[in-house]
Design an enzyme around this catalytic site. Structure first.
Site, PDB file in Angstrom:
ATOM      1  N   LYS A  83      25.529  63.694 -39.678  1.00 44.04           N
ATOM      2  CA  LYS A  83      24.254  63.400 -40.311  1.00 44.04           C
ATOM      3  C   LYS A  83      23.175  63.105 -39.297  1.00 44.04           C
ATOM      4  CE  LYS A  83      24.681  58.693 -39.920  1.00 44.04           C
ATOM      5  NZ  LYS A  83      24.632  58.748 -38.469  1.00 44.04           N
ATOM      6  N   LYS A 140      31.068  68.407 -34.112  1.00 41.82           N
ATOM      7  CA  LYS A 140      31.424  67.885 -35.427  1.00 41.82           C
ATOM      8  C   LYS A 140      30.198  67.864 -36.335  1.00 41.82           C
ATOM      9  CE  LYS A 140      33.905  63.965 -37.475  1.00 41.82           C
ATOM     10  NZ  LYS A 140      34.543  62.660 -37.188  1.00 41.82           N
ATOM     11  N   LYS A 189      25.307  56.376 -26.762  1.00 39.39           N
ATOM     12  CA  LYS A 189      24.139  56.052 -27.577  1.00 39.39           C
ATOM     13  C   LYS A 189      23.109  55.241 -26.802  1.00 39.39           C
ATOM     14  CE  LYS A 189      26.493  56.347 -31.994  1.00 39.39           C
ATOM     15  NZ  LYS A 189      26.890  55.636 -33.226  1.00 39.39           N
TER      16      LYS A 189
END
Length: 408
Positions: free
Chosen positions: A275, A272, A177
């Protein structure tokens, strides 16, 4: 909404004295196998409510068995989708009948990256409403918002003092990230949130934590941190300070979800369902309308192979769509294979769409009923936070004592 505490919450059993318990009657009105495997080689992160107090209890003092405790939660970021539901929340419904459960909305984890404050407020309430709409029962499980129990933040700070920085630097999710966001856009919280996750789990002396493959590293850090604090401050050291002695924290075990509960993207069977994916086409949101669901399934990625089959590594999309159908219908793999094996994609997509709509419609109806009664939702969250705080405060006070703090 997003990752579960196991997805947030994207991480041995030790003998720890249990606490004496009292039972409080839930005051709320209600609206209209799992494989357990302990050990470091696991491959795969809440009732009449039992409230812990600080005295250790003799295991022979009661003939009734003490239920094991489970904690889990999901971030209130984005929309709760089918992957969150089938991979975590649906499983909670079964767990709440067997275990002492704490399910919470992990809003403190939702601010590790840039976010919209008004959206966080709305999403937190929506996430709580969806928990209840999916079948989480506040008379069986404690449902609350993470930030409503201040012990989470207090314990995180105490644990931070015992957490080697090298443990955090090796966290894969932080590396990924921070690389995407860039150093100037990354706050310290993104590095330290695994410590908060450890606090979320250890506060409640959890026996088990539902985990997926992507949370295994974080739960491992939680176990290591519990062992480290027990060694540094527990045992005779704690007893000399007037404490109970022994282990401060119970070291939790992983609870591995049922096979097939990992739901993949509709646009890429190897990724996967998430959202955070840029395209809403990649996921089925729990509140999607019938037409939206039909359109997403109609356009989802498939393949050119004849027939339909599970577990063919060359057909990840096929396996994913069949697994979704199996989970929402409650059928066995064999039953799905016999029913759908000879279907073409056009026929199966219609069958899958109907199954999804039929399964999600009752959830959507209950959700609308719950959000229309804001006082009920507020009552559920307040009661859940009170129950959680009764247990969390005992733990954090024990940690303060063991670490040498002068208490008021």
């Amino acid at each position: 909404m997003g990752r579960s505490l196991v997805s947030h919450f994207s991480m041995l059993t030790y003998s720890v004295p249990r606490f004496a318990s009292s039972i409080r009657t839930c005051r709320l009105r209600r609206p209209q196998l799992i494989r357990q495997q302990a050990g470091r080689d696991v491959r795969c992160l809440c009732s009449n409510v039992v409230v812990a107090v600080s005295e250790p209890v003799n295991s022979d003092s009661s003939s009734s068995p003490v239920r094991k405790r489970i904690v889990s939660g999901v971030q209130p970021t984005g929309s709760i989708h089918l992957g969150n539901y089938l991979g975590a929340i649906k499983n909670w419904i079964r767990l709440q009948d067997t275990f002492e459960t704490f399910f919470f909305i992990v809003d403190l984890h939702a601010i590790t990256l840039q976010y919209d404050a008004q959206q966080l407020l709305r999403s937190t309430r929506d996430t709580a409403a969806i928990y209840l709409a999916c079948g989480v029962d506040p008379s069986k499980a404690s449902v609350f918002v993470q930030s409503h129990v201040r012990a989470h933040v207090e314990l995180m700070w105490l644990l931070s003092s015992a957490t080697p920085i090298g443990w955090l630097n090796r966290m894969i999710q932080f590396k990924e990230k921070s690389r995407k966001a860039g150093d100037e856009n990354v706050g310290v919280a993104l590095l330290t949130y695994p410590v908060l996750m450890a606090a979320d789990i250890l506060l409640y002396q959890s026996d088990l934590v539902p985990v997926g493959e992507d949370q295994k590293q974080h739960l491992e850090l939680t176990r290591e941190l519990a062992e480290r604090v027990n060694y540094l401050y527990g045992g005779r050291k704690w007893k000399k300070l007037g404490g109970r002695g022994g282990a401060i924290f119970k070291v939790p075990e992983p609870l591995i979800p049922p096979a097939g509960a990992r739901i993949m993207s509709l646009t890429d069977g190897l990724s996967k369902m998430s959202k955070s994916a840029p395209s809403d086409q990649s996921r089925i949101n729990l509140l999607d309308s019938k037409d939206v669901i039909a359109n997403k399934i109609k356009r989802c990625k498939t393949d050119a192979f004849p027939g339909l089959e599970f577990d063919n590594t060359e057909r990840p999309e096929c396996n994913n769509l069949l697994s979704i159908y199996q989970l929402v219908t409650g059928k066995t793999k064999q039953e799905v294979t016999e029913e759908c094996g000879d279907m073409n994609w056009g026929t199966f997509k219609i069958v899958l769409t109907d199954a999804l709509v039929d399964h999600l419609h009752p959830i959507q109806v209950r959700y609308e009923q719950i959000v229309s009664d804001s006082s009920y939702l507020d009552e559920v969250l307040a009661e859940g936070a009170r129950k959680a705080a009764d247990i969390a405060d005992v733990t954090v006070n024990n940690v303060y004592q063991a670490m040498g703090f002068l208490r008021r």
